[in-house]
Structure formats: C-alpha cells, structure tokens
Scaffold this motif. Structure first.
Motif, PDB file in Angstrom:
ATOM      1  N   VAL A   1      -8.515   2.282   6.510  1.00 57.37           N
ATOM      2  CA  VAL A   1      -7.049   2.287   6.629  1.00 57.37           C
ATOM      3  C   VAL A   1      -6.418   3.638   6.313  1.00 57.37           C
ATOM      4  N   ILE A   2      -7.135   4.524   5.604  1.00 57.13           N
ATOM      5  CA  ILE A   2      -6.625   5.872   5.332  1.00 57.13           C
ATOM      6  C   ILE A   2      -7.541   6.873   6.013  1.00 57.13           C
ATOM      7  N   ASP A   3      -7.021   7.593   7.011  1.00 56.39           N
ATOM      8  CA  ASP A   3      -7.878   8.486   7.796  1.00 56.39           C
ATOM      9  C   ASP A   3      -8.079   9.826   7.093  1.00 56.39           C
ATOM     10  N   ASP A   4      -8.822  10.713   7.738  1.00 53.11           N
ATOM     11  CA  ASP A   4      -9.181  11.999   7.135  1.00 53.11           C
ATOM     12  C   ASP A   4      -7.967  12.893   6.895  1.00 53.11           C
ATOM     13  N   GLU A   5      -6.868  12.661   7.610  1.00 54.99           N
ATOM     14  CA  GLU A   5      -5.658  13.459   7.432  1.00 54.99           C
ATOM     15  C   GLU A   5      -4.748  12.882   6.347  1.00 54.99           C
ATOM     16  N   GLY A   6      -5.162  11.748   5.753  1.00 57.48           N
ATOM     17  CA  GLY A   6      -4.360  11.139   4.695  1.00 57.48           C
ATOM     18  C   GLY A   6      -3.317  10.157   5.186  1.00 57.48           C
ATOM     19  N   PHE A   7      -3.347   9.820   6.482  1.00 64.13           N
ATOM     20  CA  PHE A   7      -2.403   8.854   7.028  1.00 64.13           C
ATOM     21  C   PHE A   7      -2.901   7.421   6.797  1.00 64.13           C
ATOM     22  N   PHE A   8      -2.006   6.586   6.281  1.00 59.92           N
ATOM     23  CA  PHE A   8      -2.310   5.166   6.095  1.00 59.92           C
ATOM     24  C   PHE A   8      -1.946   4.411   7.363  1.00 59.92           C
ATOM     25  N   HIS A   9      -2.905   3.653   7.879  1.00 60.82           N
ATOM     26  CA  HIS A   9      -2.699   2.863   9.099  1.00 60.82           C
ATOM     27  C   HIS A   9      -2.119   1.502   8.695  1.00 60.82           C
TER      28      HIS A   9
ATOM     29  N   ARG B   1       3.236  -7.234  14.148  1.00 60.39           N
ATOM     30  CA  ARG B   1       1.978  -6.910  13.494  1.00 60.39           C
ATOM     31  C   ARG B   1       0.927  -6.702  14.574  1.00 60.39           C
ATOM     32  N   LYS B   2       0.117  -5.662  14.426  1.00 62.84           N
ATOM     33  CA  LYS B   2      -0.900  -5.342  15.431  1.00 62.84           C
ATOM     34  C   LYS B   2      -1.856  -6.510  15.649  1.00 62.84           C
TER      35      LYS B   2
ATOM     36  N   GLU C   1       0.804  -1.221   0.000  1.00 62.73           N
ATOM     37  CA  GLU C   1       0.000   0.000   0.000  1.00 62.73           C
ATOM     38  C   GLU C   1       0.842   1.279   0.000  1.00 62.73           C
ATOM     39  N   THR C   2       2.168   1.145   0.237  1.00 60.08           N
ATOM     40  CA  THR C   2       3.021   2.344   0.271  1.00 60.08           C
ATOM     41  C   THR C   2       4.099   2.308  -0.819  1.00 60.08           C
ATOM     42  N   ALA C   3       3.936   1.489  -1.790  1.00 55.59           N
ATOM     43  CA  ALA C   3       4.651   1.486  -3.091  1.00 55.59           C
ATOM     44  C   ALA C   3       6.157   1.195  -3.167  1.00 55.59           C
ATOM     45  N   PRO C   4       6.880   0.554  -2.303  1.00 60.23           N
ATOM     46  CA  PRO C   4       6.497   0.124  -0.968  1.00 60.23           C
ATOM     47  C   PRO C   4       7.286   0.801   0.151  1.00 60.23           C
ATOM     48  N   VAL C   5       8.420   1.510  -0.152  1.00 59.36           N
ATOM     49  CA  VAL C   5       9.384   1.846   0.902  1.00 59.36           C
ATOM     50  C   VAL C   5       8.931   3.040   1.747  1.00 59.36           C
ATOM     51  N   ILE C   6       8.964   2.844   3.061  1.00 59.20           N
ATOM     52  CA  ILE C   6       8.712   3.919   4.015  1.00 59.20           C
ATOM     53  C   ILE C   6      10.023   4.364   4.654  1.00 59.20           C
TER      54      ILE C   6
ATOM     55  N   ASP D   1      -1.581   3.492  20.479  1.00 60.10           N
ATOM     56  CA  ASP D   1      -1.487   2.041  20.663  1.00 60.10           C
ATOM     57  C   ASP D   1      -0.236   1.449  20.015  1.00 60.10           C
ATOM     58  N   GLY D   2       0.653   2.328  19.511  1.00 61.54           N
ATOM     59  CA  GLY D   2       1.908   1.862  18.936  1.00 61.54           C
ATOM     60  C   GLY D   2       1.873   1.627  17.441  1.00 61.54           C
ATOM     61  N   GLU D   3       0.693   1.792  16.798  1.00 63.46           N
ATOM     62  CA  GLU D   3       0.603   1.522  15.368  1.00 63.46           C
ATOM     63  C   GLU D   3       1.318   2.607  14.561  1.00 63.46           C
ATOM     64  N   ILE D   4       1.995   2.183  13.493  1.00 65.78           N
ATOM     65  CA  ILE D   4       2.709   3.094  12.600  1.00 65.78           C
ATOM     66  C   ILE D   4       1.744   3.654  11.559  1.00 65.78           C
ATOM     67  N   LEU D   5       1.706   4.976  11.442  1.00 64.56           N
ATOM     68  CA  LEU D   5       0.877   5.665  10.448  1.00 64.56           C
ATOM     69  C   LEU D   5       1.794   6.382   9.458  1.00 64.56           C
ATOM     70  N   CYS D   6       1.476   6.279   8.170  1.00 64.16           N
ATOM     71  CA  CYS D   6       2.352   6.823   7.133  1.00 64.16           C
ATOM     72  C   CYS D   6       1.583   7.756   6.195  1.00 64.16           C
ATOM     73  N   LYS D   7       2.243   8.856   5.816  1.00 61.32           N
ATOM     74  CA  LYS D   7       1.646   9.808   4.884  1.00 61.32           C
ATOM     75  C   LYS D   7       2.713  10.265   3.904  1.00 61.32           C
ATOM     76  N   GLY D   8       2.364  10.340   2.624  1.00 62.61           N
ATOM     77  CA  GLY D   8       3.331  10.782   1.631  1.00 62.61           C
ATOM     78  C   GLY D   8       2.866  10.472   0.224  1.00 62.61           C
TER      79      GLY D   8
END
Length: 515
Positions: free
Chosen positions: A338-346, A364-365, A280-285, A314-321
């Motif tokens: 999985v994608i919140d209103d601020e554009g962060f992918f959970h 993994r959560k 989902e992040t194409a892929p590299v964060i 809760d420790g989950e990593i959120l990514c935006k870009g």
C-alpha cells in the motif's frame, strides 16, 4: 502505546486484535463489556475495569500501586527522549471488508494533521464542541486534539442514540459526524413536518424543497434569495433549535454524503464541511472550508497544505505527506503493497479533480463491479442517490457478472409508519405492511423516481426489501456505520439467488420486487 477498540466490535474481530497486538494490559469500562468479551479476556490479571466487577482488578488498584511504589523518574527527560516518528497509537481498521489491520500512527502523523486542520474552523476557546463518535475512531480522536489545542469546551455524548437530546442540552457550535447521523437528522425533521397541519405543513414542505436547491457562491437567483430569507425566518430558525440553536459547523467524513443533505443544511445556515481521509492518513487528506471559494458541494474539498495527492491511471487516489502511517503493525508485506517506493499511500479509493482544485471521491476500488455485459458499475453514487428517499434506510447495489444491477434495501421503519398513519393504512408488522398494494406502489414510485436519474446501464432493475434494520450489533454495519457488503451478501444469499433466478426475462413492475 494505546490500542483503542470499539465496544461494539464482534468477539471474533476482538480476538484477532488481541492476538495481533499482544497487549500488556486491558482497560475496560463496564460489566456489559466484560460479559460481551468474557470468552476472549482470559488473562484476568492483566485486566482493569473502570466499573467495579467481582474478580476483576479495579482501576483504583493502579492508583494505589502508584502511591505505594513512589518513583523518581524525571518525566521531562523521558519526554525529550521520545522521537516524533515513534508510534503513539495503533488503531485497528473497522474491518468492513476483512480482518482489522493495525495502523501504526506516530506522534508526527497525528499532530501534523491536527495543526493543519485547526485554522479551518476559526473557533476560539469561547465555543463548545460535542464529541459524538467513539474516540477509537481516528477522525473523532484527531478533532478532539484540535478542540483541546484551540481551547474549546468538549462535551461527550455517552450514547449515540441519545445524540438528539444531548445536542439540545449542550447547544454546540461544532461537532463531527458520519453521513448516517446527518441523514437520520434530516429524516427526523421530515417526520416532524409530517405531523403538522394546514399552513404550517405547507410552509415546512416548501422550505425543505427550497433547501434542496441551495447553491454556494450566490449561484441562485434573486427570487430564490428572497424565498430562502423568508423560510429561514419562519421555518429554518425553528429547525435549528433541534440542534441547540448555536450550531455553525458540522464536519462530515468516513463515507460519502449525498449533496441533497449538504444543500439543505447549508440552506438552514449550518455549514456542512465534507472531508476525506483514512485511518492510515491520520486521517484528513482533504476537507471543504467555510469560505465559499474553497467549498464545492459534492466534493471533499481542497487538500490540506502539507499533503500531496495524485490520481493513478486507474483512477486510484495516492497520498503522500507527514500524515501517512508508518505501516501496519507486524505486517511489513502488507505495508509494502500500500506504500510505494516514492512514499505514496495507495488509498483504494477512486477519485478525480473538479475545477482542478476539489477532490471528488467516486467509489471504493474494490467495490466497482462489471455486469455480464461488460459494463463497469460504481455502486456508491447509486446507493447515495437512493438513500435520499426517506423510505430507505440503507441501500446496497449488487450485480457483478449479472445482466443488470439490483438492490437490497433496508427500509426506514419510523418514516414508513408515519406515512401509513397519515393514509389510514394499518401498520402491525413490517411483513404485513409490505403486502399492502398501496405500500408496494409507493415503494415502486420511489425507486422509479431515482432510477430516472441514472444512465441506462446503471438503472436498478430489481429490488429486495428487507424488514429487519441493519446495525452494528447484528453485523451488517461496521462500528463506523459502513455497510459490510460481504456479511449482507451472505445473509441474503438465498433471496439474492431468487432475485436473479430469471434474470433474462423482462418483468412487469410489481414483479421486480422481493420481500
């Protein structure tokens, strides 16, 4: 829009992908693929094969059709009309935990990610890359775009089981791998050392022991540096020939890599750059760099420049870009979860920061579980620790709502055979070998060695040793070589029940094992 599919995918998941994607055309490689999916590929008129198959369109038919029906389309004009945010490909997740989901990646998703990682290698057109993983794996695919962008020569490994032979032939400077490939390579090195005698065996053993203690940034003392230089000259230089002798960088991703393997490869002079990302992040964060100030073993490195990450409560990593997908194909409801209103992918991964700069993945959560005593257990770090043993091929930790954690262990057959041969223990079948008291004692000693490194609540109390290997074809592993926990739990349901049948009792050491 291309929709790549793993050739090793199960027919059930392949049918689910077909129903979801509704493709206009199928392109398959061979008779073997046709036979494997013959019940699913019903629309023969839409199917084209690269290999000649009776009753199936050949790709030459497409070429012939193009010659007959000449077109006057101005492709430059078409190209200019395509927006960078349009979908370039739909890549289906490997289905480790559920049915594959179609990830819509745009041109910008892929290209922005490729451009962000391109400077990290420092390679020019004079270098060679070996492509080992399937190109339907977004990780391998994005790196292939990077190789092309940098002008590297790319050599393709047609069969992953023959990667060792092909590496020696190609002599690559770089390749990307999943941790399982590096672990298998390490065990092959161990097996080679087992066959040596006398001084050579002593040198080999001590070189690997020295490699395990390697630290970046010159944290080892002067005496260690002298020893390492000695072993690099006499031992590691020869080991590097297993990898062609030119290898400088291995990019490791898709799953967590044990620090033991990373340290040993760095000690050899092979830079293992562990990174992190998702389809989902194409892929590299995030990814470690070659420069030691930007590298920390045990982490996945600093973030890419154009990516933002925050850690939830809760420790989950959120990514935006610019690398974050447009969404899941035909599943807007799931996309919104999985994608919140601020554009962060959970991401669904649990992580933390090390030294304020390096991202560390904990687990993994969905895979965290709680014992009946109310203690949370993160299985992945425990699994990584136990798989440092050359006797253990795969390790899966379980114990949700139980008194204690237990483990299902698939044994490394080749290493066990070699160990038995050196001790004159007959090896006929795995079942017979696991009856031998000397083998049982050794496996017990291996488990105790790693248990001592765990906290009291994390210690694995009982073990189930399974004699059959886990692989993609038999269903225990996904196409990206990750364990399919649900499949494994179902397969060994009865044995697991037996493992916990008297979980309230304290048992002596040999009784804690099931075979």
């Amino acid at each position: 829009i291309q929709v790549p599919v793993y050739p090793t995918i199960s027919p059930v998941n392949f049918e689910a992908i077909i129903n979801d994607a509704d493709p206009a055309m199928f392109i398959i490689e061979s008779v073997a693929i046709m036979k494997r999916f013959s019940d699913v590929l019903l629309e023969k008129e839409k199917t084209y094969s690269l290999q000649a198959i009776e009753g199936i369109n050949h790709y030459h038919d497409l070429l012939h059709s193009g010659k007959i029906h000449q077109t006057t389309i101005d492709y430059r004009a078409v190209k200019e009309q395509i927006d960078e945010h349009e979908t370039a490909t739909i890549i289906y997740t490997s289905g480790t935990t559920n049915t594959p989901k179609g990830v819509m990646l745009s041109h910008k998703n892929i290209i922005s990610n490729m451009l962000a990682i391109a400077p990290i290698s420092g390679f020019s057109h004079r270098k060679r890359a070996l492509s080992i993983l399937p190109l339907c794996h977004v990780y391998e695919r994005t790196l292939n775009y990077m190789y092309q962008y940098l002008g590297l020569s790319i050599y393709y490994c047609h069969e992953i089981n023959k990667a060792g032979e092909i590496i020696k032939e190609v002599k690559p400077h770089v390749f990307c791998a999943v941790p399982r490939i590096l672990e298998k390579s390490y065990y092959s090195i161990l097996l080679y050392g087992y066959q040596l005698k006398g001084v050579k065996r002593w040198l080999y053993k001590n070189a690997l022991q020295t490699g395990k203690k390697y630290e970046l940034s010159g944290r080892n003392n002067v005496w260690y540096a002298i020893k390492l230089g000695f072993f690099r000259l006499l031992v590691f230089r020869k080991i590097k020939k297993f990898f062609g002798g030119k290898l400088r960088i291995v990019v490791s991703g898709s799953a967590s890599l044990s620090p033991l393997f990373a340290r040993t490869f760095w000690a050899m002079g092979i830079n293992v750059l562990e990174g992190y990302g998702l389809t989902e992040t194409a892929p590299v964060i995030a990814v470690n760099r070659k420069e030691r100030k930007h590298h920390r073993i045990g982490t996945v490195g600093p973030l890419l420049d154009d990516i933002e990450v925050k850690i939830n409560d809760d420790g989950e990593i959120l990514c935006k870009g610019p690398n974050v997908m447009a969404g899941y194909w035909r599943n807007e409801a799931l996309t919104k979860t999985v994608i919140d209103d601020e554009g962060f992918f959970h991401t669904g991964d649990i992580g933390s920061w090390v030294a304020g700069k390096f991202l560390q993945i904990t687990d993994r959560k969905k895979e965290l579980f709680k014992t009946s005593g109310g203690k949370y257990i993160a299985p992945q770090p425990i699994e990584n620790l136990f798989t440092e043993s050359p006797f253990f091929d795969h390790v899966m930790i379980l114990g949700e709502n139980r008194h204690f954690p237990a483990a299902i262990i698939s044994l490394e057959v080749d290493y066990l055979k070699s160990w038995c041969r050196n001790r004159h223990i007959p090896f006929t079948t795995m079942q017979n070998t696991l009856i031998d008291e000397r083998v049982i004692l050794k496996l017990y000693q291996e488990t105790e060695k790693y248990n001592k490194l765990l906290g009291k609540t994390e210690m694995v109390k009982r073990f189930l040793f399974v004699t059959e290997p886990w692989n993609v074809e038999s269903g225990e592993l996904s196409p990206t070589l990750k364990m399919r926990r649900r499949v494994i739990l179902e397969k060994y349901h009865s044995a697991i029940a037996s493992l916990y049948s008297d979980e309230g009792e304290v048992k002596p050491a040999p009784s804690r094992y099931r075979k």
